[in-house]
Structure formats: structure tokens, C-alpha cells
Design a protein around this motif. Sequence first.
Motif, PDB file in Angstrom:
ATOM      1  N   ARG A  81      95.448  10.339  44.172  1.00 43.75           N
ATOM      2  CA  ARG A  81      94.300  10.971  44.830  1.00 43.75           C
ATOM      3  C   ARG A  81      94.383  12.500  44.724  1.00 43.75           C
ATOM      4  O   ARG A  81      93.389  13.170  44.456  1.00 43.75           O
ATOM      5  CB  ARG A  81      94.268  10.521  46.301  1.00 43.75           C
TER       6      ARG A  81
ATOM      7  N   GLU B 254      83.918  11.692  44.311  1.00 45.63           N
ATOM      8  CA  GLU B 254      84.599  10.467  44.714  1.00 45.63           C
ATOM      9  C   GLU B 254      84.417   9.343  43.698  1.00 45.63           C
ATOM     10  O   GLU B 254      85.323   8.537  43.482  1.00 45.63           O
ATOM     11  CB  GLU B 254      84.078  10.033  46.086  1.00 45.63           C
TER      12      GLU B 254
ATOM     13  N   THR C  11      86.878   9.768  41.058  1.00 49.70           N
ATOM     14  CA  THR C  11      88.204   9.431  41.576  1.00 49.70           C
ATOM     15  C   THR C  11      88.402   7.914  41.588  1.00 49.70           C
ATOM     16  O   THR C  11      89.458   7.411  41.210  1.00 49.70           O
ATOM     17  CB  THR C  11      88.351   9.995  43.003  1.00 49.70           C
ATOM     18  N   GLU C  12      87.375   7.190  41.983  1.00 50.73           N
ATOM     19  CA  GLU C  12      87.493   5.729  42.017  1.00 50.73           C
ATOM     20  C   GLU C  12      87.670   5.171  40.602  1.00 50.73           C
ATOM     21  O   GLU C  12      88.463   4.247  40.389  1.00 50.73           O
ATOM     22  CB  GLU C  12      86.264   5.119  42.695  1.00 50.73           C
TER      23      GLU C  12
ATOM     24  N   PHE D 296      91.286   5.692  39.753  1.00 48.04           N
ATOM     25  CA  PHE D 296      92.142   4.719  40.441  1.00 48.04           C
ATOM     26  C   PHE D 296      92.145   3.392  39.692  1.00 48.04           C
ATOM     27  O   PHE D 296      93.188   2.780  39.459  1.00 48.04           O
ATOM     28  CB  PHE D 296      91.648   4.508  41.881  1.00 48.04           C
ATOM     29  N   GLN D 297      90.952   2.942  39.311  1.00 46.10           N
ATOM     30  CA  GLN D 297      90.856   1.656  38.616  1.00 46.10           C
ATOM     31  C   GLN D 297      91.570   1.717  37.274  1.00 46.10           C
ATOM     32  O   GLN D 297      92.315   0.803  36.902  1.00 46.10           O
ATOM     33  CB  GLN D 297      89.380   1.291  38.449  1.00 46.10           C
TER      34      GLN D 297
END
Lengths: 161, 249
Positions: free
Chosen positions: A19, A29, A32-33, A36-37
Amino acid sequence: MRSEQEVDTAIERYADMVRRLCMVHLKNEADTEDIFQTVFLKYVLSSAAFESPEHEKAWFIRVTINACRDLLRSIFRRRTVSLDEVLETPAPADPDHREVLEAVLSLPGKYRDVVYLHYYEGYTAPQIGRLLGKNVNTVYTLLTRAKQLLRERLGGDGGNG
Amino acid sequence: MDERIREAFQQVRAGEALKQRTRAYLAQRTRGRPAAPAGRRRLAPVLACLLVMAVLGGGSWLYFVPTASIDIDVNPSLELRINRFDRVLSVEGYNDDGRELADSLDVTFWDYNDAVEAILESDTLSALLAGGEVLTITVAGSDQVQCGKILSDMESCTAGRQNARCYAAAADDVAAAHDLGLTYGKYRAYLALRALDPDVTPEEVRDMTMRELRDRILTLSPGGEAESGASGHHGWGGGYGHRWGAATP
């Protein structure tokens, strides 16, 4: 493929770090997601055997930075956004924390990785050089210059790092 | 200041909702795939140690002999020497800019994909490429299978870059380029330019950017004219232009 338990452990262990690296590079965001994936799916599918927790952490740092750079290469993603969006609302409540993050994020991109890796993660210049594939002297130069810029923005003695 | 920065970063955390969405995504993407037995992964470090011992035990020449090269030309001109295990053995600059860039990098023993990616993302090259300079990557070597794989990887690595071209070259042609102190990308441009301007010298070409070379070739080509904007994949005049990944004639 790694087990669900391994993945859960990795998410708990590295999600905050991923993060923060995303914040250093990305604008919002949704991006960012995506990262993450991408990062944790790579971990799930990776057959890499890590020699130590430090080795595993370095793998996550490199994969996250590379994924952020890949995402930024897409010109459709490039846009200007407010700091609130970068930090995700709600922004840090403490004005000092906010001021510091604003100062770090206002640095040119080439300084932000080394600032995060040095000041927060505690890596030395040679370690950062190995992580980012940069000559150690280049890292020292980046750190020195970043420290000067942060001192101009935040005041203070620049610390001992 | 160190402590202020550390505390400020400490406030940034991944929310539980983000973690949950990530877990849900991973579950959806991996449904039906069996987890690899942990024992197989535990064996990997053992196998790696055995490999290291094998290498140290007399096979080190296998590791340290280059079997392929990757030339990167913009104006910094660099050559990466690659071993049979796809690791970078050395990075050599072929002009002043190339030597400066090579000195700023530390990619020895990296996988060549990671190394090329790091080089293209270096401050120097990313700024030049963003400014419309032309990137040429040439792969050469004795092992056709390995060279084919590297070329394919280079095409993937540069896919999406409008001003990049990838080529394969024969080892003899690369040696001829090196005899003139040029990378193969510059050597090809030199041959094309010399056909149009016999006075041009390798020394002159060495410090020109690939874009300058391309524009000069286009200008001197019959009916040619240099483009002012970013290029597509047009030919360079005089038969110099090639498709992505076209093999050396």
C-alpha cells in the motif's frame, strides 16, 4: 500454486508495505487495487522459493515497484489528481504526518522509492542499489539530494540517515 | 526528520476492505487450481545449492561464457552479454553516453528481462524515449534457440513503444560492428547511411542518436524527407526499414 494459508499470511505481512509503495507511485485507489491484485496473484502463482523472510520481502518490493511502473506506462492512466486522492480519503488526521507525506510525494519520482526504502524500511544504500538495480553511488546521490529537498520543505537538520 | 518520515508512513495502511477484495479476487482467479505440494518448493533451495556446487566444482566456464548479446541503442549504446542461463554477465558502453549509463547500472547476474527493463526505465533512457528518440534492440548469439527466445522477450518488453524496433543478427555481423567500435544497431545504420553518403565515418555515427541517424537516412534517400514527429514502423529508406523482430538478411 501457493496455499490459501500462505497467501493469507503474505497479505497480512506485506499489504501495508505494498500500500505504501503504491502511494509513492500511484494516483488513486483504483490503481492501488489493481496493483494489489497483480502482486498477490503473482505471489500465488509463483513457484519461487524464498531463502529467508528478507528475501521474500525484497521480492514483494521489486514486484510491486515493477507493477506500478508498468501501470504508469499506460498513458491512459496518467492524470493529475489532488493529494486527498493520492492519500485516499480520509487523509492522515495529524497535520504533521500530512505535511511530511505531502513533502515526500512532491519529490520527483526518482527520489520517492529511495526515501521510502531508506527512511521507513531501513534499507542501506547498497541494499537499495541491489533492490532497484542502481549503482550504489547513484543511490547515495539520490538520498543526499532527497534529504536536501525534504529539509527545504520541512525544515530541520535532515536527520542522520 | 527521519522519525517524522517514519511516523508519517506508519499512518498509511492497507484497509481491511482492500485486503478482503484482494482475497476474493485471488480466490476467483485460482479456483480449481491445486496448490503445489510444499515439499516441492522446499526442494528448490536444495537444488539451487546443488547447482551452485556443480558450477563451482568445475563447470564455472558454463556459467561465465557468454552465449548471446543484447545491443541497446538510443544514443547511449550498450551491450549486455548473456550466458546460457539467461543471466547478464556484463554491460559495456559503446560510446561516452553508453559508458556513463553502464556505470550507473548494477544489473550483473540479473535475468536479462529484468536487466533490460531496468535499463529502459533508467532516468536517462526513459527521458530520451519520452522525448521521441528511437530505440533499437538487437539480439545476436550462437544459440539460435536462446536468441529466438530473447528476441521474443525483447519484442514483448518493447511492445507498446511506438519508437522501438527489435532485430536478430548473426554473430559474424555483430563482430564486424564491434571491429568498428559500434553496436550492431548503429552498425546497420552506418551501412545504410554510407550507401547514401560515402563520406560518413563510424566515429561520426558512434555519437549520433538513432533518431538522428534515421532522419539523416530518410533525408538522403531518393525522395526521402525526415519526419518531425514520433515515428511509426516505417522504413528508413534504402531498404533499411524492417518489421518488428525481422531477422537479419
